[in-house]
Write a protein that holds these residues in place. Structure first.
Motif: not given
Length: 121
Positions: A64-70, A108-114
């Motif tokens: 399970v991958t959980v992608r969240i805003l950094e 996993v962190d997602m890039d807020r800017g993009s």
């Protein structure tokens, strides 16, 4: 955000994915890091080609991958991981004795800017 992706191997017996998705999203919705439960987007993907170590059979995995805003703390990320694992395990059926199944969770962190989200409709 968060995006939850459950990957699994096709050699596992029928898994209750609707129940797993419901349990995981319910657990995450209770996190103080999640402002709106409608932000939780979850899906299941089947890994058609896979290997687990050197064995030709008798092994499978659920990842399970959980992608969240950094910007979240290590404590918040660990909480997300624990909530997801608990939700998955609460719905996990018994596995055949000849099958070794490995459950893993990665935050996993997602890039807020993009990152961009738009509600359509």
């Amino acid at each position: 955000m968060p995006h939850i992706v459950i990957e699994y191997t096709p050699n596992l017996p029928d898994l209750p994915f609707d129940a797993m998705l419901a349990a995981v999203t319910r657990e995450l919705a209770q996190s103080p890091e999640v402002g709106d439960e409608a932000d939780l987007k979850a899906r299941v993907l089947r890994a058609e080609a896979f290997r687990v170590g050197l064995a030709d059979e008798g092994r499978g995995f659920i990842h399970v991958t959980v992608r969240i805003l950094e910007g979240r703390s290590a404590t918040a990320k660990k909480d997300f991981s624990d909530r997801v694992a608990n939700g998955m395990l609460s719905c996990m059926p018994a596995m055949p004795e000849a099958m070794s199944v490995y459950l893993s969770v990665e935050v996993v962190d997602m890039d807020r800017g993009s990152y961009r989200k738009v509600r359509v409709g």
